[in-house]
Design a protein around this motif. Structure first.
Motif, PDB file in Angstrom:
ATOM      1  N   CYS A 145       7.180   2.422 -10.817  1.00  0.00           N
ATOM      2  CA  CYS A 145       6.227   2.494  -9.705  1.00  0.00           C
ATOM      3  C   CYS A 145       5.941   3.947  -9.314  1.00  0.00           C
ATOM      4  O   CYS A 145       4.786   4.343  -9.133  1.00  0.00           O
ATOM      5  CB  CYS A 145       6.772   1.730  -8.500  1.00  0.00           C
ATOM      6  N   HIS A 190      -4.084  -2.088  -7.880  1.00  0.00           N
ATOM      7  CA  HIS A 190      -3.853  -3.538  -7.865  1.00  0.00           C
ATOM      8  C   HIS A 190      -2.520  -3.769  -8.575  1.00  0.00           C
ATOM      9  O   HIS A 190      -2.429  -3.616  -9.797  1.00  0.00           O
ATOM     10  CB  HIS A 190      -4.995  -4.265  -8.569  1.00  0.00           C
ATOM     11  N   VAL A 191      -1.505  -4.104  -7.796  1.00  0.00           N
ATOM     12  CA  VAL A 191      -0.148  -4.201  -8.340  1.00  0.00           C
ATOM     13  C   VAL A 191       0.273  -5.665  -8.415  1.00  0.00           C
ATOM     14  O   VAL A 191      -0.154  -6.489  -7.606  1.00  0.00           O
ATOM     15  CB  VAL A 191       0.852  -3.369  -7.513  1.00  0.00           C
ATOM     16  N   HIS A 192       1.107  -5.977  -9.416  1.00  0.00           N
ATOM     17  CA  HIS A 192       1.421  -7.374  -9.716  1.00  0.00           C
ATOM     18  C   HIS A 192       2.922  -7.633  -9.695  1.00  0.00           C
ATOM     19  O   HIS A 192       3.677  -6.963 -10.406  1.00  0.00           O
ATOM     20  CB  HIS A 192       0.850  -7.738 -11.093  1.00  0.00           C
ATOM     21  N   ALA A 215       5.690  -3.819  -7.160  1.00  0.00           N
ATOM     22  CA  ALA A 215       5.479  -3.946  -5.709  1.00  0.00           C
ATOM     23  C   ALA A 215       5.934  -2.735  -4.902  1.00  0.00           C
ATOM     24  O   ALA A 215       5.603  -2.615  -3.724  1.00  0.00           O
ATOM     25  CB  ALA A 215       6.167  -5.212  -5.187  1.00  0.00           C
ATOM     26  N   THR A 273      -4.369  -0.610  -1.501  1.00  0.00           N
ATOM     27  CA  THR A 273      -3.477  -1.378  -2.374  1.00  0.00           C
ATOM     28  C   THR A 273      -3.680  -2.881  -2.200  1.00  0.00           C
ATOM     29  O   THR A 273      -3.859  -3.385  -1.093  1.00  0.00           O
ATOM     30  CB  THR A 273      -2.002  -1.070  -2.051  1.00  0.00           C
ATOM     31  N   LEU A 324      -1.715  -6.400  -3.568  1.00  0.00           N
ATOM     32  CA  LEU A 324      -0.577  -6.981  -4.295  1.00  0.00           C
ATOM     33  C   LEU A 324      -0.893  -8.430  -4.645  1.00  0.00           C
ATOM     34  O   LEU A 324      -1.259  -9.217  -3.762  1.00  0.00           O
ATOM     35  CB  LEU A 324       0.689  -6.946  -3.427  1.00  0.00           C
ATOM     36  N   GLY A 363       6.400  -4.920  -0.921  1.00  0.00           N
ATOM     37  CA  GLY A 363       4.992  -4.983  -1.307  1.00  0.00           C
ATOM     38  C   GLY A 363       4.174  -5.802  -0.327  1.00  0.00           C
ATOM     39  O   GLY A 363       3.043  -5.448   0.028  1.00  0.00           O
ATOM     40  N   SER A 408       1.257  -3.534   1.513  1.00  0.00           N
ATOM     41  CA  SER A 408      -0.041  -3.582   0.822  1.00  0.00           C
ATOM     42  C   SER A 408      -1.162  -3.843   1.822  1.00  0.00           C
ATOM     43  O   SER A 408      -0.959  -4.526   2.822  1.00  0.00           O
ATOM     44  CB  SER A 408      -0.046  -4.697  -0.226  1.00  0.00           C
ATOM     45  N   LEU A 427      -3.235  -8.997   0.219  1.00  0.00           N
ATOM     46  CA  LEU A 427      -2.346  -9.763  -0.653  1.00  0.00           C
ATOM     47  C   LEU A 427      -3.127 -10.907  -1.284  1.00  0.00           C
ATOM     48  O   LEU A 427      -3.990 -11.497  -0.638  1.00  0.00           O
ATOM     49  CB  LEU A 427      -1.213 -10.379   0.171  1.00  0.00           C
TER      50      LEU A 427
END
Ligand code: ADP
Ligand code: GLC
Length: 485
Positions: A119, A136-138, A143, A164, A166, A209, A213, A216
């Motif tokens: 990260c 765009h985090v998965h 996270a 961001t 998530l 996260g 974020s 979500l």
């Protein structure tokens, strides 16, 4: 917009489940809509092996500090595929290993360090390559990016504009570690509270996260509701409910360039709604691959492709293996992960060698052959955030038998033989009796050739392409960016 994905899996590079399919397909769809996409992945051994020459080094050394030492990380150019730019975070000590997460479905002991480093390295890399408007985090593995951005990097002007998002693909996997992870990853102890990253005295990546974020998402509308309840929230329901206004359910799409019986290169024959003939050849090819010869045409084949995990509902299958074996049906299963379920299937196949066959491994070609060659596809999941296999099955005219949960409930409509409507068989209660009754309903329906053909065509007419979900994500990115501004 400039959008950077960060994830632990992505087709065609590294996959253990549906996360990889989504991170592989959605960026390409977003490129079609005119956006600039990059995807960051850890440089695992299995990715390295896919390159004849080592990928080009873009950044030779980023310093990632930990409490008592630093690690030095490279950033590699994974190339441009269908307009999407791939970057690999190279840290051989942590990622050049056989598995993505750990041996036999387990966890490597240093996963907090591995994905914490991932990260932070994505953020550091972006400062040199270009900070996107949206990260765009998965899932838990990515996270901490929002957690770093709003804490460690909060005063960094280069990053303050980046919003961001998530996406929670599975709330049961949270990445939880001992409290000292807080200082190992150089976070201030102030964030180790119930309102932030602490959960039952553990440092919780996913919770961090969720808290930090801007927006979500999760992967179906139903699951977005479910995770706000104690039954599915995995103890995060409180914090998720608190953020309900910022939490959206966007159903996954299907990459029909990969999953279409009319063009699928893994099959013995092609077929389509206009001409179903090829499906018989696919069925014969599948049965051959499982060593099940001489199965009568009138005997339906139930297919299973799955990560063998508790989530997938095979404990209720285990209670009725004998009953299923007394029916006129054949079961072919492909799966791997938890040794408990692997053995369960091995034993089932051992007891009924003419009716049940299983292959314990990960095999993409065989997964396609099952989608095409089976008559029915079984997914009795305890919970299912989205589920992709049932949507693949629809396209292949392989009728899904599913439990009414999460994305399974959102995508499958119960077959009504009188009206000729519906796309599958769906049971609600999580129990072996309900499951068996639904399987029996499906077996009975199979005997009515005309009705079954109608049902298959209903399935094949469903369109779950990425076009619409991709537009929903764009609206969400715009909203996130506005909030940040
Ligand atoms: P999950 O991500 O929870 O495992 P999904 O239905 O979203 O479930 O996606 C699973 C994906 O992984 C599908 O693309 C499926 O074909 C693939 N898959 C699962 N197990 C195997 C296996 N043993 N071999 C090949 N592909 C598999
Ligand atoms: C998770 C879920 C699955 C979903 C996939 C992709 O692995 O278990 O239901 O389809 O993520 O979002």
């Amino acid at each position: 917009m400039q959008i950077a994905f960060a994830a632990s899996e992505c087709t065609p590079f590294a996959k253990t489940g549906g996360l990889a399919d989504v991170v592989g397909a959605l960026p390409r769809e977003l490129v079609k809509l005119g956006h600039e996409l990059s995807v960051y992945l850890p440089f695992y051994a299995r990715i390295r092996k896919q390159f004849e020459d080592e990928p080009k080094v873009l950044i030779r050394s980023l310093t990632i500090p930990f409490q008592s030492y630093s690690r030095f990380v490279g950033v590699l150019d994974g190339g441009l595929l269908d307009g999407v730019q791939y970057y690999f975070i190279d840290c051989p000590e942590l990622f050049d290993r056989k598995e993505l997460y750990g041996p036999s479905g387990g966890e490597y002991a240093d996963n907090a360090e591995r994905f914490g480093l991932f990260c932070r390295a994505v953020i550091e890399a972006s400062k040199q390559i270009g900070v996107p408007q949206i990260f765009h985090v998965h899932d838990w593995q990515a996270a901490l990016i929002p957690v770093y951005l709003r804490n460690t990097y909060a005063a960094d002007p280069a990053l303050s504009g980046a919003a961001t998002v998530l996406t929670i693909h599975n709330a049961a996997y949270q990445g939880t570690f001992p409290p000292r992870t807080t200082e190992d990853l150089l976070f201030p102890w102030e964030i180790f509270t119930m309102e932030k990253v602490e959960q039952y005295d553990r440092f919780n990546f996913l919770k961090g996260g969720v808290v930090f974020s801007d927006l979500l998402t999760t992967v179906s509308r139903k699951y977005a509701e479910e995770i706000q309840t104690a039954d599915f929230g995995e103890h995060l329901e409180g914090i998720l409910h608190k953020r309900a206004k910022d939490l959206r359910g966007i159903l996954n799409g299907v990459d029909y360039t990969q999953w279409n019986p009319a063009t699928d290169g893994n099959l013995a024959a092609h077929y389509s709604p206009e001409n179903l003939d090829g499906k018989a050849a696919c069925r014969a090819d599948l049965l051959h691959a499982f060593g099940l010869e001489n199965v009568a045409e009138t005997t339906p084949v139930i297919g299973i492709v799955s990560r063998f995990a508790t989530q997938k509902g095979f404990d209720i299958v285990a209670q009725i293996t004998e009953q299923i074996a007394t029916r006129d049906v054949v079961v072919v299963a492909l799966g791997t992960h938890d040794p408990y379920y692997e053995n369960l299937f091995r034993e089932w196949a051992f007891r009924y060698p003419d009716k049940v066959a299983v292959q314990i491994r990960y095999d993409e070609v065989l997964a396609h052959k099952i989608e095409a060659g089976a008559d029915m596809f079984l997914m009795p999941s305890r919970y299912e955030p989205s589920g992709l296999n049932q949507m693949y099955s629809l396209k292949y005219g392989t009728v899904p038998i599913v439990r009414a949960t999460g994305g399974l409930d959102d995508t499958i409509e119960e077959w009504d033989e009188k009206k000729g409507t519906g796309t599958g068989f769906k049971f609600a209660g999580y129990g072996a009796k309900d499951l068996l009754a639904e399987i029996d309903r499906a077996l009975e329906a199979f005997n009515d050739k005309t009705g079954w053909r109608r049902l298959m065509l209903n399935c094949m007419a469903q369109d779950y392409s990425w076009a619409e979900p991709a537009k929903e994500y764009v609206r969400l990115y715009e909203e996130a960016a506005q909030r940040r501004a």
